[in-house]
Design a protein around this motif. Structure first.
Motif, PDB file in Angstrom:
ATOM      1  N   VAL A 132       1.517   4.027   3.608  1.00 13.19           N
ATOM      2  CA  VAL A 132       0.454   4.998   2.962  1.00 13.19           C
ATOM      3  C   VAL A 132      -0.300   4.396   2.054  1.00 13.19           C
ATOM      4  CG1 VAL A 132       0.802   6.947   1.451  1.00 13.19           C
ATOM      5  CG2 VAL A 132       2.217   7.048   3.204  1.00 13.19           C
ATOM      6  N   VAL A 133       0.154   3.171   1.479  1.00 14.38           N
ATOM      7  CA  VAL A 133      -0.651   2.595   0.444  1.00 14.38           C
ATOM      8  C   VAL A 133      -1.637   1.721   1.263  1.00 14.38           C
ATOM      9  CG1 VAL A 133      -0.744   0.244  -1.012  1.00 14.38           C
ATOM     10  CG2 VAL A 133       1.118   2.165  -1.498  1.00 14.38           C
ATOM     11  N   LEU A 134      -1.354   1.307   2.434  1.00  9.57           N
ATOM     12  CA  LEU A 134      -2.325   0.389   3.253  1.00  9.57           C
ATOM     13  C   LEU A 134      -3.431   1.542   3.700  1.00  9.57           C
ATOM     14  CD1 LEU A 134      -0.195  -1.855   5.454  1.00  9.57           C
ATOM     15  CD2 LEU A 134      -1.845  -2.464   3.487  1.00  9.57           C
ATOM     16  N   SER A 135      -2.781   2.775   3.920  1.00  5.83           N
ATOM     17  CA  SER A 135      -3.996   3.829   4.479  1.00  5.83           C
ATOM     18  C   SER A 135      -4.973   4.152   3.409  1.00  5.83           C
ATOM     19  CB  SER A 135      -2.961   5.028   4.823  1.00  5.83           C
ATOM     20  OG  SER A 135      -2.516   5.065   6.055  1.00  5.83           O
ATOM     21  N   LEU A 136      -4.451   4.341   2.309  1.00  2.00           N
ATOM     22  CA  LEU A 136      -5.034   4.890   0.955  1.00  2.00           C
ATOM     23  C   LEU A 136      -6.296   3.491   0.832  1.00  2.00           C
ATOM     24  CD1 LEU A 136      -2.594   6.582  -1.286  1.00  2.00           C
ATOM     25  CD2 LEU A 136      -4.608   7.355   0.260  1.00  2.00           C
ATOM     26  N   LEU A 137      -5.752   2.347   0.776  1.00  3.37           N
ATOM     27  CA  LEU A 137      -6.732   1.163   0.571  1.00  3.37           C
ATOM     28  C   LEU A 137      -7.931   0.998   1.516  1.00  3.37           C
ATOM     29  CD1 LEU A 137      -4.060  -1.506  -0.582  1.00  3.37           C
ATOM     30  CD2 LEU A 137      -5.620  -0.332  -2.068  1.00  3.37           C
ATOM     31  N   ASP A 138      -7.394   1.241   2.843  1.00  2.68           N
ATOM     32  CA  ASP A 138      -8.400   1.411   4.126  1.00  2.68           C
ATOM     33  C   ASP A 138      -9.291   2.552   3.812  1.00  2.68           C
ATOM     34  OD1 ASP A 138      -9.464   0.279   6.428  1.00  2.68           O
ATOM     35  OD2 ASP A 138      -8.870   2.484   7.036  1.00  2.68           O
ATOM     36  N   LEU A 139      -9.064   3.783   3.395  1.00  4.71           N
ATOM     37  CA  LEU A 139      -9.795   4.753   2.880  1.00  4.71           C
ATOM     38  C   LEU A 139     -10.530   4.361   1.786  1.00  4.71           C
ATOM     39  CD1 LEU A 139     -10.831   7.541   3.253  1.00  4.71           C
ATOM     40  CD2 LEU A 139      -8.785   8.522   1.764  1.00  4.71           C
TER      41      LEU A 139
END
Length: 559
Positions: A404-411
């Motif tokens: 989820v952290v990776l997803s948010l960072l990518d967003l």
């Protein structure tokens, strides 16, 4: 999606006759698989094996009517079983009765916390889990499932609390592999895959269970070192609330929160993955209700925390399960096993069970999806692969958190550095378009129409300023007006507002007029709140791009 339309009770009322056969076959097969599995998970949790059957009996009946997934198999699961043992082991002080009471109490607390999540409508948290995260998660779970069966299919005593530890333990025992056990497991795996390919309409997993059990009886395989399920105790306890003590409440609250997070995450990820495969949607908030009620029901029959099983769900899906009727069929089989089916189940070889797990796990891995994601966007492939690695290295909870952290960072990366464009007129195409998309397009001399494809906030305000100035300085003719196409700028924060003030002052010093086109009311409100509306001038906020261009040409008719 409303709760009524997404509930299984709604699906039951609109049940189709054509669904009955695959549901019955899936239910019977899943039951023959889950009975030894949940007994093993009870042992993992430090409880008598029969407790696993009690827990799944309660969980199945509750989820059938409260859940939103048509295929999810709820009940004891390996991760929550391990967390249960870790949480209550130090508290029980070796007392079996207190251990059992704490386990059921933990399930009660998990259930209450999930119900709080339902009331607070925290289901939106599941929206943080993107498609690449789902694919990566299911692949990671599949690998964990396969590794967890290495000992079962080889007759070795594999130990460890992580994938790496189990693999190392298995490698160290390669010289202790039991050939008959491995042969039976390999034969079952080969039969499952070949059978599914040659006879796709037959219930191959169910046939595998029958054939393996028949072979065990006919050739007395148990006498040759093949482990079997063995006898099952008879009876179901009367429902009762576990005894509560204030000291126990304070000690179990934090572990219960951890188990609830893991259980809900596993529930939603697995349910959403299979819903996506089969063309329907789940209600993430309703899953809080269903999981909470399932845990409370498990607690009342002296069970332990429950979640969902990807392997059982995958097995049912491989047989074409359509609705939770397959769980009702599985429940009936479990109840029969509890009261009269012990002698039959005693013959089922555990190596064949391990083969079923491996078969279901392999079917969870979708290599074609990784290829599709890679073709679409490389950063999303990184998310999918990163999720696999995170789940394998850190376990389910921390692996998903990392994903989820990776997803948010990518967003955040994409919003902080979005696409932008200078707009012009392309011959034969109505409207204004990115001049880089249409190399032969023309711009209005002295007018720069600039589009920024993201809301303005602290992370991209300086990027916007820099790129807007670059657009001005890169223009073929000296710029007189800078018109911001604000269709994607739905809001701005105070950092971005201060940046716009600085931009306005800088443009004024350059004798350049700042104007906005297609500004939504929300953006107008933000501009007014930041005292920017008067600074820019309401007459320079245009409803459309053509009106902005018309106003510029009226001011400079020579263009």
């Amino acid at each position: 999606m409303n709760n009524r339309g997404s509930s299984n009770s709604y699906t039951m009322r609109h049940y189709r006759r054509a669904w009955l056969r695959p549901d019955v076959l899936a239910g019977i097969t899943v039951a023959t698989y889950l009975i030894p599995q949940v007994m093993a998970y009870a042992a993992v949790a430090g409880l008598p094996p029969v407790v696993g059957l009690w827990a799944i009996s309660a969980a199945l009946i509750v989820y059938v009517f409260l859940g939103s997934s048509r295929q999810l198999s709820v009940g004891p699961e390996s991760t929550t079983a391990l967390m249960t043992a870790a949480a209550i082991g130090p508290l029980a002080a070796g007392d079996p009765q207190r251990y059992a009471a704490l386990a059921s109490m933990l399930a009660l607390f998990v259930g209450v916390l999930c119900l709080i999540g339902w009331v607070a409508r925290l289901g939106f948290l599941a929206d943080l889990l993107s498609r690449p995260v789902l694919i990566g998660y299911m692949t990671g779970i599949a690998v964990i499932m396969i590794v967890s069966q290495l000992g079962t299919v080889t007759g070795t005593n594999v130990e460890g609390t992580s994938v790496a530890e189990e693999v190392v333990s298995f490698i160290a025992q390669l010289d202790q592999v039991h050939p008959p056990t491995l042969a039976l497991a390999l034969g079952t795996v080969i039969f499952l895959f070949l059978g599914a390919r040659i006879w796709p309409r037959l219930p191959i997993p169910l046939l595998a269970v029958i054939i393996a059990s028949a072979a065990t009886y006919a050739f007395s395989l148990a006498d040759h070192g093949i482990d079997v399920v063995g006898s099952i105790p008879v009876g179901v306890p009367a429902p009762e609330v576990p005894p509560l003590a204030l000291a126990d409440v304070t000690m179990l609250l934090l572990p219960a929160l951890s188990v609830a997070i893991v259980g809900y995450t596993d529930n939603v990820l697995t349910a959403r993955s299979f819903a996506s495969r089969n063309g329907y949607r789940i209600d993430a908030n309703r899953e809080f209700l269903a999981l909470g009620a399932a845990n409370i029901a498990s607690s009342l029959v002296k069970g332990f925390p429950v979640s969902s099983s990807a392997s059982r769900t995958a097995l049912g899906n491989s047989l074409g399960s359509k609705t939770q009727v397959h769980s009702l069929v599985a429940l009936v089989v479990v109840l029969v096993a509890l009261f009269v089916g012990g002698p039959v189940l005693a013959l089922f070889p555990l190596a064949a069970l391990g083969a079923l797990v491996i078969y279901a796990a392999v079917k969870l891995i979708e290599l074609s999806e990784f290829h599709r994601i890679a073709t679409f966007r490389r950063s999303e492939l990184f998310l999918a692969v990163g999720t696999v690695i995170a789940v394998l290295l850190f376990g389910v909870l921390y692996g998903v958190v990392a994903a989820v952290v990776l997803s948010l960072l990518d967003l955040l990366r994409r919003v902080a550095r979005p696409r932008d464009a200078v707009l012009g007129y392309a011959k034969g195409i109505a409207g204004m378009h990115d001049i880089h998309d249409y190399p032969n397009s023309e711009v209005v001399p002295g007018l720069v129409v600039y589009r920024y494809d993201a809301p303005l906030f602290f992370a991209n305000s300086e990027d916007f300023h820099r790129r807007a100035i670059t657009a001005i300085e890169s223009a073929a003719t000296p710029t007189r007006w800078l018109v911001i196409n604000a269709e994607a700028i739905v809001e701005l924060d105070i950092t971005a507002a201060d940046m716009l003030k600085d931009l306005k002052n800088e443009l004024t010093q350059r004798n350049i007029t700042l104007a906005f086109a297609r500004a939504k009311q929300e953006l107008r409100d933000d501009l007014a709140a930041a005292d920017l509306l008067d600074m820019i001038g309401s007459h320079l906020l245009f409803p459309t791009l053509p009106t902005a261009v018309e106003a510029y040409r009226a001011r400079y008719p020579e263009h």
